[in-house]
Motif scaffolding. Structure first.
Motif, PDB file in Angstrom:
ATOM      1  N   UNK A  18      41.141  46.860  30.069  1.00 24.18           N
ATOM      2  CA  UNK A  18      39.890  47.504  30.480  1.00 24.18           C
ATOM      3  C   UNK A  18      39.990  47.942  31.944  1.00 24.18           C
ATOM      4  N   UNK A  19      40.476  47.042  32.786  1.00 24.07           N
ATOM      5  CA  UNK A  19      40.582  47.348  34.210  1.00 24.07           C
ATOM      6  C   UNK A  19      41.503  48.519  34.455  1.00 24.07           C
ATOM      7  N   UNK A  20      42.700  48.446  33.853  1.00 26.82           N
ATOM      8  CA  UNK A  20      43.687  49.513  34.036  1.00 26.82           C
ATOM      9  C   UNK A  20      43.134  50.857  33.596  1.00 26.82           C
ATOM     10  N   UNK A  21      42.489  50.884  32.401  1.00 27.57           N
ATOM     11  CA  UNK A  21      42.048  52.173  31.875  1.00 27.57           C
ATOM     12  C   UNK A  21      40.937  52.765  32.740  1.00 27.57           C
ATOM     13  N   UNK A  22      40.020  51.917  33.244  1.00 23.30           N
ATOM     14  CA  UNK A  22      38.952  52.450  34.093  1.00 23.30           C
ATOM     15  C   UNK A  22      39.514  52.964  35.413  1.00 23.30           C
TER      16      UNK A  22
ATOM     17  N   UNK B 260      37.254  59.852  41.821  1.00 17.25           N
ATOM     18  CA  UNK B 260      36.126  59.072  42.328  1.00 17.25           C
ATOM     19  C   UNK B 260      36.671  57.982  43.249  1.00 17.25           C
ATOM     20  N   UNK B 261      36.165  57.926  44.493  1.00 14.71           N
ATOM     21  CA  UNK B 261      36.641  56.912  45.433  1.00 14.71           C
ATOM     22  C   UNK B 261      36.247  55.537  44.956  1.00 14.71           C
ATOM     23  N   UNK B 262      37.197  54.589  45.068  1.00 20.29           N
ATOM     24  CA  UNK B 262      36.892  53.260  44.575  1.00 20.29           C
ATOM     25  C   UNK B 262      36.073  52.476  45.587  1.00 20.29           C
ATOM     26  N   UNK B 263      35.035  51.812  45.087  1.00 19.95           N
ATOM     27  CA  UNK B 263      34.158  51.033  45.954  1.00 19.95           C
ATOM     28  C   UNK B 263      33.102  50.373  45.099  1.00 19.95           C
ATOM     29  N   UNK B 264      31.952  50.113  45.682  1.00 23.32           N
ATOM     30  CA  UNK B 264      30.869  49.449  44.947  1.00 23.32           C
ATOM     31  C   UNK B 264      30.523  50.220  43.668  1.00 23.32           C
TER      32      UNK B 264
ATOM     33  N   UNK C  61      32.111  49.976  36.027  1.00 26.08           N
ATOM     34  CA  UNK C  61      32.976  49.179  35.157  1.00 26.08           C
ATOM     35  C   UNK C  61      32.210  47.992  34.567  1.00 26.08           C
ATOM     36  N   UNK C  62      31.492  47.272  35.430  1.00 30.87           N
ATOM     37  CA  UNK C  62      30.776  46.092  34.943  1.00 30.87           C
ATOM     38  C   UNK C  62      29.670  46.466  33.958  1.00 30.87           C
TER      39      UNK C  62
ATOM     40  N   UNK D 267      33.637  38.124  37.308  1.00 33.61           N
ATOM     41  CA  UNK D 267      34.784  38.939  36.952  1.00 33.61           C
ATOM     42  C   UNK D 267      35.760  39.120  38.104  1.00 33.61           C
ATOM     43  N   UNK D 268      37.014  38.781  37.846  1.00 35.63           N
ATOM     44  CA  UNK D 268      38.060  39.017  38.830  1.00 35.63           C
ATOM     45  C   UNK D 268      38.917  40.211  38.440  1.00 35.63           C
ATOM     46  N   UNK D 269      39.373  40.232  37.186  1.00 34.70           N
ATOM     47  CA  UNK D 269      40.425  41.176  36.803  1.00 34.70           C
ATOM     48  C   UNK D 269      39.942  42.624  36.872  1.00 34.70           C
ATOM     49  N   UNK D 270      38.810  42.911  36.213  1.00 30.91           N
ATOM     50  CA  UNK D 270      38.328  44.293  36.185  1.00 30.91           C
ATOM     51  C   UNK D 270      37.928  44.743  37.587  1.00 30.91           C
ATOM     52  N   UNK D 271      37.311  43.831  38.358  1.00 28.87           N
ATOM     53  CA  UNK D 271      36.937  44.188  39.725  1.00 28.87           C
ATOM     54  C   UNK D 271      38.175  44.472  40.574  1.00 28.87           C
ATOM     55  N   UNK D 272      39.255  43.707  40.375  1.00 29.63           N
ATOM     56  CA  UNK D 272      40.463  43.949  41.176  1.00 29.63           C
ATOM     57  C   UNK D 272      41.015  45.340  40.938  1.00 29.63           C
TER      58      UNK D 272
END
Lengths: 296, 273
Positions: free
Chosen positions: B113-117, B126-130, B136-137, B201-206
């Motif tokens: 899920x994390x990788x695909x998002x 899209x710049x990654x941030x909040x 994702x969440x 959540x750790x993985x998807x947030x990372x």
């Protein structure tokens, strides 16, 4: 019109943020690594129309998958993940079933409290629960100190950074997921059936084996899949407790992406992991369906 | 017939000891004076002080709460809509795909899920941030919410809704005045579940967090990778206490409600008899 909007909004959200990203993973797994931003090619150029699309499709290939098949590391990681997930599921069942069973034997007024005690860890941070074992299992950890003090061992055991620590971590964190469905199944069990079995000459053990176990099978299957499926792709537990010795595919994917920056290979690893998971997922869904039908 | 044997008592004692001892050890050592976490050097609350002076942790905690509140709220709205569609809308084009997209994220490994998002966010620039963490969440949490809410909707007596419609409510009024109050407990537990999943959540947030925004689990993970730290023990103690207080009071409230209901029923029985 309203009905359309109601369906449309969650539909589009999931399509855009679940389905499309997944298709992107599949696409990138067929691409080649490139020294560029983004670090893969080909890129789809829609401005060139049909010809551009054909050129793009022509450049996709299964090279990454052949690479995965030829490199030992990936085979070993998949097999070792399967092995770790299977063994820890069995261990969780052996520990969890007696807990669930004993909960249904406890006095009625105690049961809500026991249930709350099982659910509470589930609301507590997963990361912290895994972390809590780091101080216990280490070379100078509490477990070794205790065993040395009791003279059970003469020198500290090496548990931390071995597969054993990973088993402990998985059993510990996923135990509530297994206990709850089994408890739910056992709680519905009609005691008269056990009485009948004993009246007909079964020993208590035989009655348990022939009546209780089969009637809680749905719960057992659901609980086992709830441990097995997430354990297979687990990342946090092997990276905190498993050390460099323990090979698990979730960790390999993470490192392929963040350390090696090889996006196409990371995507190919993801696609294969998903293919492996499809069978247990379908079996799990079927079990849930059967359960709903038997209840409804 | 149900006998509580020695075997049952042992299984429960050992089982709950296994579940709770590691957390109790963590809490105990958070009050340790020594930096060495396995050597007891006397009682101290210094690590709590250090924790509250550590601005990186405080920033991460604020980010985490922001993400959790926003994403669980959007996820609750979307998840309730999705549940309503699944249970009430009958057949429509692409229904199978829709229910597949609701259930698949529940069993999807987090790393995928994390990788695909992340690949999507990079693909559309899209710049990654909040914002990306919230997106994702929201996506995985709405699936959990919709499972919780749809199980409540399934057992719900539909004639109540039909009565409201017959009495002149619009479809939306019927939902707001009849359906929503009845499914409210499920909607609230869906929100709480989404909130907890997001906090945790750790993985998807990372994957989806950029250098500009880190969350608490990312911070904790990078700290504990290097080994056990007393500051993290203090932080864990705070987090465990908050959850324990929440869960215990929720169960007391529901217990009291059950007792009250029983009493009311008995009173009604007496009045009737």
């Amino acid at each position: 019109m309203k009905r359309f909007t109601l369906i449309f909004i969650p539909y589009i959200w999931l399509a855009a943020l679940f389905l499309v990203p997944f298709l992107i993973v599949v696409k990138i797994s067929l691409s080649d690594t490139a020294l560029a931003i983004p670090p893969y090619k080909p890129a789809l150029d829609l401005a060139q129309g049909w010809a551009g699309l054909m050129a793009f499709l022509g450049d996709l290939d299964f090279e990454n998958f052949t690479f995965l098949a030829e490199d030992d590391l990936y085979w070993k990681a998949y097999l070792s993940s399967l092995k770790i997930a299977t063994i820890s599921t069995i261990l969780t069942l052996l520990i969890g079933y007696p807990i669930a069973y004993s909960m249904t034997r406890a006095a009625e007024e105690w049961r809500p409290t026991l249930l709350m005690l099982i659910i509470l860890p589930f609301w507590t941070s997963f990361l912290i629960r895994v972390y809590s074992w780091m101080g216990i299992l280490g070379q100078e950890g509490l477990l070794n100190q205790l065993l040395l003090w009791l003279h059970v061992i003469s020198e500290p055991l090496k548990i931390m950074n071995t597969p054993t620590a990973v088993y402990i971590g998985i059993v510990y964190t996923y135990l509530p997921f297994l206990v709850l469905p089994i408890y739910a199944a056992l709680d519905k069990l009609d005691d008269n059936l056990l009485e009948a079995a004993e009246d007909l000459g079964c020993s208590r053990f035989k009655a348990f084996w022939l009546v209780t176990i089969p009637l809680s099978m749905n719960g057992i299957v659901a609980g086992c899949f709830l441990v097995f499926i997430p354990a297979l792709g687990e990342f946090v537990i092997p990276s905190l407790l498993g050390g460099s010795q323990t090979l698990m595919i979730g960790k390999v994917l993470w490192e392929e992406f963040f350390s090696n920056r090889d996006w196409p290979v990371a995507s190919a690893v993801a696609v294969i992991l998903l293919l492996i998971l499809i069978i247990p997922i379908i079996l799990f869904q079927r079990n849930q369906q059967k359960q709903r039908e038997s209840e409804g | 017939m149900r006998r509580f044997s020695w075997f049952n008592a042992t299984a429960l004692t050992l089982g709950f000891a296994f579940l709770y001892l590691p957390m109790l050890v963590l809490i105990f050592y958070s009050f340790n004076k020594s930096k060495l976490v396995t050597v007891w050097a006397g009682f101290s609350t210094q690590w709590y002080g250090e924790l509250f002076r550590n601005e990186a942790f405080l920033d991460a905690a604020i980010n985490t709460l922001k993400v959790a509140v926003i994403s669980s709220t959007i996820a609750t709205v979307l998840g309730t809509m999705a549940a309503y569609v699944l249970i009430r809308s009958g057949r429509f084009a692409g229904r199978t795909l829709f229910s597949g997209m609701i259930y698949a994220p529940l069993v999807m490994p987090e790393v995928i899920t994390g990788l695909s998002l992340l690949l999507l966010f990079i693909g559309i620039g899209l710049d990654r941030g909040i914002l990306t963490i919230v997106l994702a969440h929201t996506t995985f949490a709405m699936c959990y919410v919709s499972v919780v809410v749809s199980s409540r909707l399934m057992t719900f007596d539909r004639s109540l809704e039909e009565a409201a419609l017959d009495l002149g409510c619009s479809a939306f009024e019927a939902f707001r005045l009849v359906t929503l109050p009845i499914i409210a407990p499920a909607v609230i537990s869906g929100w709480l579940l989404a909130f907890t999943l997001s906090l945790d959540d750790l993985v998807i947030a990372s994957f989806t967090a950029g250098p500009s925004a880190t969350t608490l689990p990312i911070k904790i993970f990078s700290a504990v990778r290097l080994g056990v730290s007393p500051e993290i023990n203090a932080l864990s103690t705070i987090m465990i206490s908050v959850v324990a207080v929440g869960v215990i009071s929720a169960s007391l409230i529901s217990k009291r409600a059950a007792v009250q209901q029983k009493r009311d029923e008995q009173a009604a029985d007496r009045a009737a008899g």
